[in-house]
Design an enzyme around this catalytic site. Structure first.
Site, PDB file in Angstrom:
ATOM      1  N   HIS A  66       0.826  -1.208   0.000  1.00  0.00           N
ATOM      2  CA  HIS A  66       0.000   0.000   0.000  1.00  0.00           C
ATOM      3  C   HIS A  66       0.862   1.261   0.000  1.00  0.00           C
ATOM      4  O   HIS A  66       0.397   2.312   0.404  1.00  0.00           O
ATOM      5  CB  HIS A  66      -0.920   0.007   1.228  1.00  0.00           C
ATOM      6  CG  HIS A  66      -1.901  -1.125   1.225  1.00  0.00           C
ATOM      7  ND1 HIS A  66      -1.781  -2.223   2.040  1.00  0.00           N
ATOM      8  CD2 HIS A  66      -3.004  -1.334   0.473  1.00  0.00           C
ATOM      9  CE1 HIS A  66      -2.789  -3.067   1.812  1.00  0.00           C
ATOM     10  NE2 HIS A  66      -3.539  -2.557   0.856  1.00  0.00           N
ATOM     11  N   HIS A  67       2.126   1.146  -0.423  1.00  0.00           N
ATOM     12  CA  HIS A  67       2.975   2.342  -0.384  1.00  0.00           C
ATOM     13  C   HIS A  67       2.465   3.405  -1.347  1.00  0.00           C
ATOM     14  O   HIS A  67       2.768   4.583  -1.209  1.00  0.00           O
ATOM     15  CB  HIS A  67       4.432   1.988  -0.694  1.00  0.00           C
ATOM     16  CG  HIS A  67       4.674   1.640  -2.127  1.00  0.00           C
ATOM     17  ND1 HIS A  67       4.222   0.469  -2.689  1.00  0.00           N
ATOM     18  CD2 HIS A  67       5.284   2.320  -3.128  1.00  0.00           C
ATOM     19  CE1 HIS A  67       4.559   0.440  -3.970  1.00  0.00           C
ATOM     20  NE2 HIS A  67       5.210   1.556  -4.258  1.00  0.00           N
ATOM     21  N   ARG A  68       1.705   2.988  -2.347  1.00  0.00           N
ATOM     22  CA  ARG A  68       0.986   3.898  -3.246  1.00  0.00           C
ATOM     23  C   ARG A  68      -0.433   3.362  -3.362  1.00  0.00           C
ATOM     24  O   ARG A  68      -0.630   2.137  -3.383  1.00  0.00           O
ATOM     25  CB  ARG A  68       1.596   3.906  -4.649  1.00  0.00           C
ATOM     26  CG  ARG A  68       3.006   4.441  -4.727  1.00  0.00           C
ATOM     27  CD  ARG A  68       2.999   5.914  -5.094  1.00  0.00           C
ATOM     28  NE  ARG A  68       4.350   6.390  -5.288  1.00  0.00           N
ATOM     29  CZ  ARG A  68       5.070   7.009  -4.336  1.00  0.00           C
ATOM     30  NH1 ARG A  68       4.573   7.198  -3.126  1.00  0.00           N
ATOM     31  NH2 ARG A  68       6.293   7.432  -4.595  1.00  0.00           N
ATOM     32  N   LYS A  72      -3.174  -2.281  -7.495  1.00  0.00           N
ATOM     33  CA  LYS A  72      -3.572  -2.604  -8.868  1.00  0.00           C
ATOM     34  C   LYS A  72      -3.114  -3.999  -9.246  1.00  0.00           C
ATOM     35  O   LYS A  72      -2.012  -4.411  -8.905  1.00  0.00           O
ATOM     36  CB  LYS A  72      -2.890  -1.570  -9.793  1.00  0.00           C
ATOM     37  CG  LYS A  72      -3.334  -1.616 -11.213  1.00  0.00           C
ATOM     38  CD  LYS A  72      -4.527  -0.737 -11.475  1.00  0.00           C
ATOM     39  CE  LYS A  72      -5.122  -0.955 -12.856  1.00  0.00           C
ATOM     40  NZ  LYS A  72      -5.879  -2.222 -12.942  1.00  0.00           N
ATOM     41  N   LYS A  96       6.492  -4.505 -10.576  1.00  0.00           N
ATOM     42  CA  LYS A  96       6.236  -4.094 -11.962  1.00  0.00           C
ATOM     43  C   LYS A  96       5.825  -2.615 -12.033  1.00  0.00           C
ATOM     44  O   LYS A  96       6.371  -1.849 -12.821  1.00  0.00           O
ATOM     45  CB  LYS A  96       5.092  -4.974 -12.497  1.00  0.00           C
ATOM     46  CG  LYS A  96       4.827  -4.888 -13.960  1.00  0.00           C
ATOM     47  CD  LYS A  96       3.609  -5.727 -14.349  1.00  0.00           C
ATOM     48  CE  LYS A  96       3.729  -7.185 -13.982  1.00  0.00           C
ATOM     49  NZ  LYS A  96       2.667  -8.015 -14.611  1.00  0.00           N
ATOM     50  N   ASP A 101       7.241   3.097 -13.203  1.00  0.00           N
ATOM     51  CA  ASP A 101       6.713   4.339 -12.621  1.00  0.00           C
ATOM     52  C   ASP A 101       5.208   4.504 -12.787  1.00  0.00           C
ATOM     53  O   ASP A 101       4.742   5.587 -13.154  1.00  0.00           O
ATOM     54  CB  ASP A 101       7.448   5.553 -13.217  1.00  0.00           C
ATOM     55  CG  ASP A 101       8.866   5.650 -12.701  1.00  0.00           C
ATOM     56  OD1 ASP A 101       9.094   5.309 -11.533  1.00  0.00           O
ATOM     57  OD2 ASP A 101       9.754   6.040 -13.489  1.00  0.00           O
ATOM     58  N   LYS A 108      -3.484  -8.636  -6.616  1.00  0.00           N
ATOM     59  CA  LYS A 108      -3.948  -9.649  -7.580  1.00  0.00           C
ATOM     60  C   LYS A 108      -5.146 -10.358  -6.984  1.00  0.00           C
ATOM     61  O   LYS A 108      -5.245 -10.525  -5.769  1.00  0.00           O
ATOM     62  CB  LYS A 108      -2.833 -10.666  -7.854  1.00  0.00           C
ATOM     63  CG  LYS A 108      -3.055 -11.540  -9.060  1.00  0.00           C
ATOM     64  CD  LYS A 108      -2.947 -10.774 -10.365  1.00  0.00           C
ATOM     65  CE  LYS A 108      -1.876 -11.088 -11.272  1.00  0.00           C
ATOM     66  NZ  LYS A 108      -1.401 -10.275 -12.275  1.00  0.00           N
ATOM     67  N   SER A 364      -3.377   0.379 -18.371  1.00  0.00           N
ATOM     68  CA  SER A 364      -4.424   0.417 -17.339  1.00  0.00           C
ATOM     69  C   SER A 364      -4.366   1.750 -16.587  1.00  0.00           C
ATOM     70  O   SER A 364      -5.396   2.339 -16.264  1.00  0.00           O
ATOM     71  CB  SER A 364      -4.222  -0.712 -16.328  1.00  0.00           C
ATOM     72  OG  SER A 364      -4.801  -1.904 -16.790  1.00  0.00           O
TER      73      SER A 364
HETATM   74  N1  GLU Z   1      -2.881  -8.745 -15.203  1.00  0.00           N
HETATM   75  C1  GLU Z   1      -1.972  -7.852 -15.838  1.00  0.00           C
HETATM   76  C2  GLU Z   1      -0.582  -8.025 -15.246  1.00  0.00           C
HETATM   77  O1  GLU Z   1      -0.262  -9.036 -14.678  1.00  0.00           O
HETATM   78  C3  GLU Z   1      -2.461  -6.411 -15.859  1.00  0.00           C
HETATM   79  C4  GLU Z   1      -2.685  -5.769 -14.554  1.00  0.00           C
HETATM   80  C5  GLU Z   1      -3.389  -4.406 -14.626  1.00  0.00           C
HETATM   81  O2  GLU Z   1      -3.572  -3.886 -15.719  1.00  0.00           O
HETATM   82  O3  GLU Z   1      -3.730  -3.916 -13.545  1.00  0.00           O
HETATM   83  O4  GLU Z   1       0.253  -7.187 -15.404  1.00  0.00           O
END
Ligand code: GLU
Length: 473
Positions: A66-68, A72, A96, A101, A108, A364
């Site tokens: 949760h540092h940002r 996602k 990632k 950035d 997930k 995204s």
């Molecule tokens: N599931 C994709 C990944 O592993 C996309 C994640 C996203 O767009 O939030 O990078």
């Protein structure tokens, strides 16, 4: 007899993390905080099958860091997913996002269903029920946690996610930004679907533009002419193949679960997909050699191997036989640490997942920005920009006395539309991140490879976020 046990993805990710962490001077507590998965929500819910049977479905959402905010990451539908895998995939999302950035933490989700054998009605029911659980537990929201597609899900599921979320949050102005990877008609962005594949090829192009690195491996500079083997022909594999081919590479083989096909002249991904749709298999594709054992195709003679299916595909067992000089990781976690060691020894250039397949989350991020701003990229400035470019051309014509041809005008006046803005933003992101990783490797040769350098960059960026908060003195 000893039975060889294979490490889990979670253990593998931690091996990679620890390898890079050992090259930093951050306090142990800070590294432990970065490495650990912050929250995992594990739940199960009953779903009625069309035949009346009630099935209890297991599901998870892991928020690794949760540092940002928001956090996602995609939602995976698979019959054999488990909690450890979800946590590992969430951790990869943290690293990632940091590498490219994207200002998000990693997350997930997963649902233990087989999307290939369930009806669309059942999957819709499961998806909507999953979103209900996430809403109840505060594990979804534009500023909280934003899912996206992953293996086994796509635009259709994301449309169900946003529809359910909006129904449960009426009037919430930013509600559209609760999920990305939506269809364009449901608040999605042009270029998201193909983003991971496109990003992979930008990553490959960047790697192949480094003359020194290519010559050291006996390869020519550029993507043009490279022979590519792709594992997987889902969204990522298909688009990686398409963009490789469009850049002049030859996709010589596709490896999928039912087998593989090989044609040194090059394969057309659309024709292969069409053949598979019609016959139920890639095998027997006209003009190609069929290979019954899919894994054998990974060992074919080629320049670039793109594992774009699932984790743990390149192992200590097959790595010594892999002939590719470049491994471009389209999947998350396709290479085990013992395979990585083999590649390091052989001088194989591994372009690591946490950088190479980040195109999806980059776009995204653009989709999320679009949803929050309620306006399509390019809508406000496009005509204005085209008009000023035309005025500039006219001024040059007047100054030189030489008129431009109509074709010149088309070339020079190129105010981009949404897709143009998305792809140039993606290209810029992938190129910059590659240079950053390469520079880290140059400055810290002990890292030895791009993966460790990418992890180093990620760890340092996440560490900085914590240090700026003054949590770790
Ligand atoms: N599931 C994709 C990944 O592993 C996309 C994640 C996203 O767009 O939030 O990078």
């Amino acid at each position: 007899m000893t039975v060889a046990t294979r490490n889990t993805l979670e253990e593998n990710v931690n091996v990679y993390f620890d390898r890079a962490a050992g090259l930093t001077t951050h306090p142990a507590g800070l590294l432990e905080q970065i490495r650990a998965c912050n929250t995992v929500c594990s739940f199960q819910f009953p779903v009625r099958h069309p035949d009346g049977r009630i099935e209890v479905v297991r599901a998870w959402r892991a928020e690794h860091s949760h540092h940002r905010l928001p956090t996602k990451g995609g939602i995976r539908y698979s019959a054999d997913v488990d909690e450890s895998e979800v946590k590992a995939l969430a951790a990869l999302m943290t690293y990632k996002c940091a590498v490219v950035d994207v200002p998000f933490g990693g997350a997930k989700g997963a649902v233990q269903v087989d999307p290939h054998t369930c009806s669309p009605e059942y999957l819709e029911h499961v998806t909507r029920r999953y979103v209900h659980e996430l809403v109840k537990k505060n594990f979804i929201g534009p500023g909280i946690d934003v899912p996206a597609p992953d293996a086994g899900t796509g635009e259709r599921e994301m449309a169900w996610v946003v529809d359910t979320y909006m129904a449960l949050n009426p009037g919430q102005l930013e509600a559209m930004a609760c999920v990305t990877g939506k269809p364009v008609s449901q608040g999605g962005i042009r270029g998201r679907k193909e983003a991971t594949g496109r990003g992979l090829v930008y990553a490959l192009a960047e790697a192949c533009s480094q003359a020194e690195d290519m010559h050291a491996r006996g390869l020519s500079v550029g993507v043009d002419g490279k022979r590519v083997v792709v594992q997987g022909i889902g969204n990522v594999g298909y688009h990686a193949a398409k963009f490789c081919r469009e850049r002049g590479a030859r996709v010589v083989a596709f490896a999928v679960p039912e087998g593989a096909i090989w044609d040194p002249q090059g394969l057309d991904e659309d024709a292969v997909v069409e053949h598979r749709r019609r016959t139920g298999s890639v095998l027997g594709f006209p003009g190609a050699t069929s290979i019954l054992r899919s894994a054998d195709a990974l060992e074919l003679d080629c320049d670039v191997l793109v594992p774009a299916a699932l984790e743990n595909q390149l192992t200590g067992d097959n790595a010594p036989r892999i002939k590719a000089t470049i491994v471009l990781e389209g999947a998350n976690g396709p290479t085990t640490p013992d395979a990585d060691e083999v590649f390091r020894t052989k001088g194989t250039l591994v372009i690591p997942d946490i950088y190479a397949n980040a195109g999806g989350v980059v776009v995204s991020y653009f989709e999320w920005l679009k949803n929050l701003s309620h306006v399509r990229f390019g809508r406000l400035a496009r005509r204005h920009q085209a008009a000023s470019e035309r005025r500039l051309l006219t001024a040059v014509e007047q100054a030189t006395g030489k008129p431009f041809t109509a074709a010149d005008r088309v070339t020079f006046v190129q105010a981009p539309d949404e897709l143009g803005i998305v792809t140039s933003g993606l290209e810029e992101t992938m190129a910059t991140a590659y240079q950053e990783i390469r520079e880290t490797l140059r400055q810290q040769p002990a890292a030895q490879d791009l993966r460790t350098a990418a992890f180093l960059n990620a760890i340092n960026k996440v560490a900085r976020a914590y240090l700026e908060l003054g949590i770790f003195p």
